[in-house]
Design an enzyme around this catalytic site. Structure first.
Site, PDB file in Angstrom:
ATOM      1  N   THR A   1       0.846  -1.207   0.000  1.00  0.00           N
ATOM      2  CA  THR A   1       0.000   0.000   0.000  1.00  0.00           C
ATOM      3  C   THR A   1       0.876   1.250   0.000  1.00  0.00           C
ATOM      4  O   THR A   1       0.609   2.216  -0.725  1.00  0.00           O
ATOM      5  CB  THR A   1      -0.909   0.026   1.251  1.00  0.00           C
ATOM      6  OG1 THR A   1      -1.460  -1.263   1.437  1.00  0.00           O
ATOM      7  CG2 THR A   1      -1.994   1.057   1.135  1.00  0.00           C
TER       8      THR A   1
ATOM      9  N   THR B   1      -1.174 -11.288  -1.865  1.00  0.00           N
ATOM     10  CA  THR B   1      -0.280 -12.154  -1.085  1.00  0.00           C
ATOM     11  C   THR B   1      -0.164 -13.513  -1.776  1.00  0.00           C
ATOM     12  O   THR B   1       0.659 -14.322  -1.394  1.00  0.00           O
ATOM     13  CB  THR B   1      -0.859 -12.377   0.336  1.00  0.00           C
ATOM     14  OG1 THR B   1      -2.229 -12.778   0.194  1.00  0.00           O
ATOM     15  CG2 THR B   1      -0.787 -11.124   1.175  1.00  0.00           C
TER      16      THR B   1
ATOM     17  N   ARG C   1       5.317  -3.300   9.243  1.00  0.00           N
ATOM     18  CA  ARG C   1       4.074  -3.086   9.989  1.00  0.00           C
ATOM     19  C   ARG C   1       4.176  -3.672  11.396  1.00  0.00           C
ATOM     20  O   ARG C   1       3.687  -3.098  12.363  1.00  0.00           O
ATOM     21  CB  ARG C   1       2.875  -3.692   9.249  1.00  0.00           C
ATOM     22  CG  ARG C   1       1.552  -3.381   9.968  1.00  0.00           C
ATOM     23  CD  ARG C   1       0.379  -4.014   9.283  1.00  0.00           C
ATOM     24  NE  ARG C   1       0.149  -3.438   7.970  1.00  0.00           N
ATOM     25  CZ  ARG C   1      -0.509  -4.066   7.006  1.00  0.00           C
ATOM     26  NH1 ARG C   1      -0.986  -5.263   7.192  1.00  0.00           N
ATOM     27  NH2 ARG C   1      -0.686  -3.474   5.835  1.00  0.00           N
TER      28      ARG C   1
ATOM     29  N   ASP D   1      -6.464  -4.013  -3.577  1.00  0.00           N
ATOM     30  CA  ASP D   1      -5.840  -4.947  -2.637  1.00  0.00           C
ATOM     31  C   ASP D   1      -6.460  -6.326  -2.812  1.00  0.00           C
ATOM     32  O   ASP D   1      -7.614  -6.436  -3.258  1.00  0.00           O
ATOM     33  CB  ASP D   1      -6.100  -4.433  -1.206  1.00  0.00           C
ATOM     34  CG  ASP D   1      -5.053  -4.918  -0.227  1.00  0.00           C
ATOM     35  OD1 ASP D   1      -4.091  -5.584  -0.658  1.00  0.00           O
ATOM     36  OD2 ASP D   1      -5.190  -4.636   0.974  1.00  0.00           O
TER      37      ASP D   1
END
Ligand code: ADE
Length: 347
Positions: free
Chosen positions: A76, A169, A228, A120
């Site tokens: 992102t 993913t 993250r 996404d």
């Protein structure tokens, strides 16, 4: 196709109508504002910079790009940087949010020239919607079907030139027609420890947290090579330092906080440990299918596949065989369990 146009399939970005998760708020506060601030993934960064600069020089939108990689690695963030570089906003949606083709049509027809659409989990888009995406990506047009049965008519609708940034993913689950419509594909990898340390240092600065060098190392080591996770751990450790210490994060504070959260020196969390222990004790070291494993440890299959497994494989604690997952000798050693001498013959 006669559904009213509804921007709800946007998740966040410019058109927010869903509450962002805590991680997302944190992510956006710490998101790099330019390429210099984006740490790691050097080769991907250089390649994307060239694509974007060349498009800018030609006064065109960059080609559609596919970003693959585990969650939290910065897909992102890259989309936001690309848009920023183009001086355009990002519109964000996801495969599962596009329940009907009309959802995608609504988004595409509401774009302006040059905007970036971040899609996404693009492997989860449904087949019918996906087919609308093909001409949109290729020729910036939509082939709409109006009416039903013998009265049905097709109509071609031009849409603005845009750049689709697909993120996934699970690139293997993308259909070839969709995969082939991206101008370039990039695979984001786990970060090096030194880069995670730099990210924690930068985040500490931005969040006004005093973090000593030793503590940065400890947090980085337990961050699963993932920005993250690093930012989330930093925030958790800050909570402990503020409540139980003097607000400054040093080695002891970091170790105490992470120990209390049951995150070990390798970044393993309770769910990782349950998975390894289940493979070893309940399934004799494996092989075991993900479904059986998920029910044994009472975790969602998807979270095992997306969160635990990539990291456990990276550490070399589990391996995938055609018959399922096995625990490696390294995993037995880490957990202080004797590796059965005949284990290799069992797989
Ligand atoms: N935050 C998340 N990912 C980052 C990265 N690659 N560089 C700097 N900050 C980040």
């Amino acid at each position: 196709m006669s559904r009213p146009l509804d921007p709800s399939p946007f998740l966040k970005g410019e058109q927010v109508d869903q509450k962002p998760k805590e991680d997302e708020i944190l992510d956006s506060a710490l998101r790099p504002n330019n390429w210099e601030e984006y740490i790691g993934q050097e080769s991907i960064k250089q390649n994307i910079k060239i694509i974007v600069t060349a498009a800018k020089q030609r006064n065109q939108s960059p080609d559609h790009l596919l970003l693959c990689g585990n969650s939290g690695l910065g897909k992102t963030t890259l989309a936001y940087l690309i848009a920023k570089e183009m001086g355009k906003p990002v519109r964000v949606t996801s495969g599962p949010a596009l329940e009907r083709a009309g959802d995608l049509v609504a988004i595409l027809t509401n774009l302006s020239d040059g905007e970036v659409l971040f899609l996404d989990e693009c492997h989860r888009i449904n087949k019918i919607t996906e087919e609308y995406l093909y001409p949109a990506m290729e020729d910036y047009k939509l082939n709409l079907i109006l009416g039903k049965g013998p009265m049905a008519r097709t109509m071609e609708l031009k849409i603005p030139h845009f750049t689709l940034i697909g993120a996934t993913t699970k690139p293997a689950l993308l259909s070839s027609p969709l995969r082939n419509r991206f101008g370039a594909t990039f695979q984001l990898n786990f970060y090096e420890n030194k880069d995670i340390e730099k990210i924690i240092e930068r985040s500490s600065r931005l969040l006004n947290i005093k973090t000593e060098k030793d503590a940065i190392k400890i947090i980085a080591q337990r961050s699963r090579f993932t920005p993250r996770v690093a930012n989330r751990l930093l925030k958790r450790v800050r909570d402990f330092a503020e409540v139980e210490g003097d607000g400054i994060i040093n080695r002891e504070e970091a170790e105490r906080a992470l120990g209390s959260l049951e995150i070990d020196e390798m970044g393993l969390e309770p769910s990782d440990r349950r998975i390894i222990e289940a493979i070893i004790h309940k399934f004799n070291g494996g092989p075991v299918g993900v479904q059986a494993l998920a029910s044994a440890v009472r975790e969602e299959e998807d979270s095992i596949l997306d969160i635990n497994e990539p990291y456990l494989m990276q550490l070399g604690f589990i391996e995938r065989t055609p018959r399922g997952r096995i625990a490696t000798k390294l995993a037995y050693e880490h957990f202080g369990i004797k590796y059965p001498s005949n284990q290799n013959n069992l797989f």
